[in-house]
Design an enzyme around this catalytic site. Structure first.
Site, PDB file in Angstrom:
ATOM      1  N   ALA A 145     -20.222  40.160  -4.012  1.00 30.67           N
ATOM      2  CA  ALA A 145     -21.523  40.814  -3.864  1.00 30.67           C
ATOM      3  C   ALA A 145     -21.327  42.332  -3.972  1.00 30.67           C
ATOM      4  O   ALA A 145     -20.199  42.817  -4.081  1.00 30.67           O
ATOM      5  CB  ALA A 145     -22.147  40.440  -2.523  1.00 30.67           C
ATOM      6  N   ASN A 147     -22.208  44.793  -1.720  1.00 29.67           N
ATOM      7  CA  ASN A 147     -22.225  45.665  -0.540  1.00 29.67           C
ATOM      8  C   ASN A 147     -20.850  46.198  -0.153  1.00 29.67           C
ATOM      9  O   ASN A 147     -20.745  47.304   0.373  1.00 29.67           O
ATOM     10  CB  ASN A 147     -22.907  44.959   0.637  1.00 29.67           C
ATOM     11  N   SER A 190     -19.839  42.137  -8.500  1.00 24.82           N
ATOM     12  CA  SER A 190     -21.273  42.174  -8.777  1.00 24.82           C
ATOM     13  C   SER A 190     -21.532  43.159  -9.918  1.00 24.82           C
ATOM     14  O   SER A 190     -20.898  44.209  -9.999  1.00 24.82           O
ATOM     15  CB  SER A 190     -22.023  42.634  -7.527  1.00 24.82           C
ATOM     16  N   GLU A 242     -19.153  32.440   1.268  1.00 25.07           N
ATOM     17  CA  GLU A 242     -19.541  33.425   2.289  1.00 25.07           C
ATOM     18  C   GLU A 242     -20.928  33.913   1.920  1.00 25.07           C
ATOM     19  O   GLU A 242     -21.086  34.724   1.011  1.00 25.07           O
ATOM     20  CB  GLU A 242     -18.562  34.611   2.293  1.00 25.07           C
ATOM     21  N   GLY A 255     -25.403  34.381   3.029  1.00 20.43           N
ATOM     22  CA  GLY A 255     -26.263  35.272   3.804  1.00 20.43           C
ATOM     23  C   GLY A 255     -26.481  34.829   5.243  1.00 20.43           C
ATOM     24  O   GLY A 255     -25.907  33.843   5.701  1.00 20.43           O
ATOM     25  N   CYS A 301     -24.014  41.161   5.455  1.00 21.12           N
ATOM     26  CA  CYS A 301     -24.453  39.769   5.614  1.00 21.12           C
ATOM     27  C   CYS A 301     -24.497  39.329   7.066  1.00 21.12           C
ATOM     28  O   CYS A 301     -25.334  38.517   7.441  1.00 21.12           O
ATOM     29  CB  CYS A 301     -23.516  38.867   4.828  1.00 21.12           C
ATOM     30  N   GLU A 353     -33.736  36.716   5.161  1.00 18.46           N
ATOM     31  CA  GLU A 353     -32.768  37.806   5.104  1.00 18.46           C
ATOM     32  C   GLU A 353     -33.348  38.947   4.284  1.00 18.46           C
ATOM     33  O   GLU A 353     -33.772  38.751   3.148  1.00 18.46           O
ATOM     34  CB  GLU A 353     -31.471  37.310   4.457  1.00 18.46           C
ATOM     35  N   LYS A 412     -23.752  26.208   8.897  1.00 18.99           N
ATOM     36  CA  LYS A 412     -25.046  25.821   8.334  1.00 18.99           C
ATOM     37  C   LYS A 412     -25.189  26.386   6.906  1.00 18.99           C
ATOM     38  O   LYS A 412     -24.238  26.325   6.123  1.00 18.99           O
ATOM     39  CB  LYS A 412     -26.163  26.267   9.298  1.00 18.99           C
ATOM     40  N   GLU A 441     -12.687  33.219   5.846  1.00 22.97           N
ATOM     41  CA  GLU A 441     -11.818  34.256   5.292  1.00 22.97           C
ATOM     42  C   GLU A 441     -11.067  34.906   6.445  1.00 22.97           C
ATOM     43  O   GLU A 441     -11.429  34.768   7.621  1.00 22.97           O
ATOM     44  CB  GLU A 441     -12.654  35.297   4.541  1.00 22.97           C
TER      45      GLU A 441
HETATM   46  P1  NDP Z   1     -25.919  37.259  -5.454  1.00 19.75           P
HETATM   47  O1  NDP Z   1     -25.816  35.950  -4.785  1.00 19.75           O
HETATM   48  O2  NDP Z   1     -27.070  37.547  -6.300  1.00 19.75           O
HETATM   49  O3  NDP Z   1     -24.628  37.487  -6.356  1.00 19.75           O
HETATM   50  C1  NDP Z   1     -23.330  37.331  -5.875  1.00 19.75           C
HETATM   51  C2  NDP Z   1     -22.375  37.271  -7.040  1.00 19.75           C
HETATM   52  O4  NDP Z   1     -22.530  36.039  -7.747  1.00 19.75           O
HETATM   53  C3  NDP Z   1     -22.593  38.369  -8.075  1.00 19.75           C
HETATM   54  O5  NDP Z   1     -21.341  38.786  -8.567  1.00 19.75           O
HETATM   55  C4  NDP Z   1     -23.397  37.657  -9.136  1.00 19.75           C
HETATM   56  O6  NDP Z   1     -23.306  38.259 -10.401  1.00 19.75           O
HETATM   57  C5  NDP Z   1     -22.737  36.295  -9.137  1.00 19.75           C
HETATM   58  N1  NDP Z   1     -23.537  35.222  -9.699  1.00 19.75           N
HETATM   59  C6  NDP Z   1     -24.886  35.148  -9.819  1.00 19.75           C
HETATM   60  N2  NDP Z   1     -25.247  33.952 -10.355  1.00 19.75           N
HETATM   61  C7  NDP Z   1     -24.096  33.252 -10.564  1.00 19.75           C
HETATM   62  C8  NDP Z   1     -23.793  31.954 -11.062  1.00 19.75           C
HETATM   63  N3  NDP Z   1     -24.741  31.103 -11.466  1.00 19.75           N
HETATM   64  N4  NDP Z   1     -22.497  31.567 -11.141  1.00 19.75           N
HETATM   65  C9  NDP Z   1     -21.514  32.381 -10.724  1.00 19.75           C
HETATM   66  N5  NDP Z   1     -21.734  33.634 -10.239  1.00 19.75           N
HETATM   67  C10 NDP Z   1     -23.009  34.068 -10.147  1.00 19.75           C
HETATM   68  O7  NDP Z   1     -25.744  38.303  -4.271  1.00 19.75           O
HETATM   69  P2  NDP Z   1     -25.873  39.893  -4.304  1.00 19.75           P
HETATM   70  O8  NDP Z   1     -24.805  40.477  -5.130  1.00 19.75           O
HETATM   71  O9  NDP Z   1     -27.286  40.204  -4.588  1.00 19.75           O
HETATM   72  O10 NDP Z   1     -25.491  40.237  -2.787  1.00 19.75           O
HETATM   73  C11 NDP Z   1     -26.373  40.142  -1.721  1.00 19.75           C
HETATM   74  C12 NDP Z   1     -26.237  38.800  -1.021  1.00 19.75           C
HETATM   75  O11 NDP Z   1     -24.894  38.512  -0.680  1.00 19.75           O
HETATM   76  C13 NDP Z   1     -26.993  38.806   0.270  1.00 19.75           C
HETATM   77  O12 NDP Z   1     -27.872  37.720   0.315  1.00 19.75           O
HETATM   78  C14 NDP Z   1     -25.949  38.662   1.353  1.00 19.75           C
HETATM   79  O13 NDP Z   1     -26.337  37.927   2.433  1.00 19.75           O
HETATM   80  C15 NDP Z   1     -24.797  38.042   0.662  1.00 19.75           C
HETATM   81  N6  NDP Z   1     -23.560  38.510   1.236  1.00 19.75           N
HETATM   82  C16 NDP Z   1     -22.827  37.651   2.007  1.00 19.75           C
HETATM   83  C17 NDP Z   1     -21.677  38.063   2.611  1.00 19.75           C
HETATM   84  C18 NDP Z   1     -20.843  37.131   3.397  1.00 19.75           C
HETATM   85  O14 NDP Z   1     -19.672  37.362   3.574  1.00 19.75           O
HETATM   86  N7  NDP Z   1     -21.350  36.044   3.903  1.00 19.75           N
HETATM   87  C19 NDP Z   1     -21.196  39.430   2.460  1.00 19.75           C
HETATM   88  C20 NDP Z   1     -22.007  40.232   1.601  1.00 19.75           C
HETATM   89  C21 NDP Z   1     -23.142  39.778   1.023  1.00 19.75           C
HETATM   90  P3  NDP Z   1     -24.361  39.406 -10.787  1.00 19.75           P
HETATM   91  O15 NDP Z   1     -24.299  40.439  -9.723  1.00 19.75           O
HETATM   92  O16 NDP Z   1     -23.868  39.892 -12.069  1.00 19.75           O
HETATM   93  O17 NDP Z   1     -25.694  38.714 -10.842  1.00 19.75           O
END
Ligand code: NDP
Length: 485
Positions: free
Chosen positions: A152, A154, A179, A251, A253, A285, A382, A452, A459
């Site tokens: 992601a 962040n 990302s 990992e 949201g 997140c 979220e 959930k 990690e």
């Molecule tokens: P996204 O879920 O939109 O994207 C995450 C990554 O997946 C990006 O690199 C994205 O590429 C890629 N991706 C998108 N579609 C696909 C697919 N079909 N197959 C494989 N890869 C794909 O998240 P964001 O980048 O918008 O980040 C924000 C979200 O991440 C928030 O909802 C947050 O909660 C979560 N998050 C969770 C964390 C955790 O540890 N639990 C930590 C940080 C964030 P691209 O960007 O090019 O679309």
């Protein structure tokens, strides 16, 4: 741009790789909206080159003694620490997060992970299981093979390192896709791992849109996928991994509760609410975005919270005096503003903030809503921005039941002076990561991950080793083998 800026779009087989065939992705500095770099989405050729390099490199990397793999990781940690300032500046440009944060939370956190798993690499062993008549089983903890990491926007450096460090320690190789919003920092990690002695192909970075991630996940050579991202993307990636029966860590949201009882240290609890909602402009997140405050202290809490929130310093993120940066992108700013509008429309009381800050870039005021009820959109979904929702409660049972009434289960926190209540709450939370009298501290020594809909797997910590390796059992007989005929 700064000297530290990566020199090409991808890092494959130990070197930067450019290929202008893929779509151009403009890298925007969120504090000004200015374009600071352009990278190209990986073409099929680049994806193939990265997977082929990782596949070629993996057997020899896994065959090295753990202590030698660990040495490479620990050298990389030293380089990250030595270059912390320039890497932090790059992280600030990539994400907009203020330098006051990136200097202490990004390259340093990546270094912690590389150091920790570098130290653990030589201790990844199997066990001896004695059986009847001298027979025994021993187990071997083996690498999975080629792994894919998807990040992601962040924490681009930290996410890459939290995946690469345990993966490489176990003898895997990795192709990592950042990302598209923050494509720069993971390239630096790849460059530094090479400098630290990682053989070509051990850690590769391909930039691109979601389709590049999807192509990586679908490839038959890939044994494991680890995603940090949103729940909708998690569903897709987990399902795609299942088609190939690949290992997966998700990992995702959250909408985590932070429960503050009336016996809590109020200033500490407010610090936790601030850190758990406004650090990284709320783009974390595990944030405690549902702040449950026991009704007796609610008004005192809100008054002091508003006072302290007014002290946030919005400004040039490269100035270390700045304590609050912009949103990562124009799109994310619009999403957050839309949630603020919904909070107002559904009847929440706006205590402070709520407005876009009129300056170049993607800025919004730190925002607090009070009198929020469980059914409001801002309490259920979220937001991923600096929007805190404060909810009142009366009793412990009520607080726990409402805290758990969500599809998410990433994190939870409790503030109280009552020791037994603190541990009852920690045990009762349906969440993978919990805190007592603090919030959002995620040292590499502690497992991190969600329950959930917030994900699967963990990690960090020694627990991560189980998610980046596979157990083989070897039965050894010291007796003649018999058959019925
Ligand atoms: P996204 O879920 O939109 O994207 C995450 C990554 O997946 C990006 O690199 C994205 O590429 C890629 N991706 C998108 N579609 C696909 C697919 N079909 N197959 C494989 N890869 C794909 O998240 P964001 O980048 O918008 O980040 C924000 C979200 O991440 C928030 O909802 C947050 O909660 C979560 N998050 C969770 C964390 C955790 O540890 N639990 C930590 C940080 C964030 P691209 O960007 O090019 O679309």
């Amino acid at each position: 741009m700064r000297d530290a800026t990566p020199t090409a779009s991808h890092y494959v087989d130990g070197a930067y790789l450019e290929d202008a065939e893929g779509a151009a992705i403009e890298v925007i500095y969120p504090a000004t909206g200015a374009r600071i770099a352009t990278v190209h989405s990986a073409s099929g050729q680049v994806v193939e080159a990265a997977l082929a390099a990782a596949t070629r490199a993996q057997p020899a990397w896994a065959a090295l003694p753990g202590v030698e793999r660990g040495r490479v990781l620990r050298r990389a940690a030293d380089i990250l620490r030595a270059r912390n300032r320039e890497l932090s500046e790059l992280e600030t440009l990539d994400t907009g997060k203020p330098l006051s944060e990136t200097l202490v939370a990004d390259a340093t956190s990546a270094a912690d992970a590389l150091e920790y798993f570098g130290g653990l690499a030589a201790a990844i062993t199997g066990e001896h299981i004695p059986l009847a008549d001298g027979d025994f089983v021993y187990t071997r903890r083996e690498a999975l093979g080629v792994c894919v990491g998807i990040g992601a926007w962040n924490y681009p450096t930290q996410i890459a390192a939290w995946k690469a460090a345990p993966a490489l320690a176990c003898g895997n190789t990795m192709v990592f896709k950042p990302s598209e919003t923050t494509p720069l920092c993971a390239l630096k990690l790849a460059e530094i791992l090479t400098e630290a002695g990682a053989p070509p192909g051990v850690f590769n970075v391909v930039n691109g849109l979601g389709d590049v991630g999807a192509a990586l996940v679908a490839d038959g050579r890939v044994a494991k996928v680890s995603l940090t991202g949103s729940v909708p993307t998690g569903r897709k990636v987990y399902a795609a991994a299942a088609q190939g029966m690949k290992h997966a860590t998700m990992e995702l949201g959250g909408k985590s509760p932070l429960v503050i009882f009336d016996d809590a240290d109020l200033e500490s609890a407010i610090s936790a609410a601030i850190n758990g909602n406004f650090y990284s402009t709320g783009q974390i997140c595990s944030n405690g975005t549902r702040v449950f405050v026991q009704s007796g202290i609610k008004e005192a809490f809100l008054e002091r919270l508003a006072e302290r929130t007014a002290n946030a310093t919005l400004g040039d993120p490269l100035d270390e005096a700045t304590t609050l940066g912009p949103m990562v992108s124009a799109a994310q700013l619009e999403i957050v503003l839309d949630y603020v509008a919904r909070g107002r429309a559904e009847g929440a009381r706006l205590v402070t903030g709520g407005a876009r800050v009129e300056r170049e870039g993607f800025w919004i005021e730190p925002t607090v809503f009070a009198d929020v009820t469980d059914d409001m959109t801002i309490a259920r979904e979220e937001i991923f921005g600096p929007v805190m929702t404060v909810l009142d409660f009366e009793t412990e049972d009520e607080a726990l039941a409402r805290a758990n009434a969500t599809e998410y289960g990433l994190a939870a926190g409790v503030f109280t002076a009552d020791l037994t209540r603190a541990h009852r709450m920690a045990a009762g939370f349906e969440a993978g990561t919990t805190w007592i009298n603090t919030y959002n501290l995620t040292p590499v020594e502690a497992p991190f991950g969600g329950s959930k809909m917030s994900g699967v797997g963990r990690e960090n910590s020694a627990a991560a080793i189980a998610h980046w390796s596979e157990l083989k059992s070897v039965y050894v007989s010291l007796n003649p083998t018999e058959a019925p005929f």
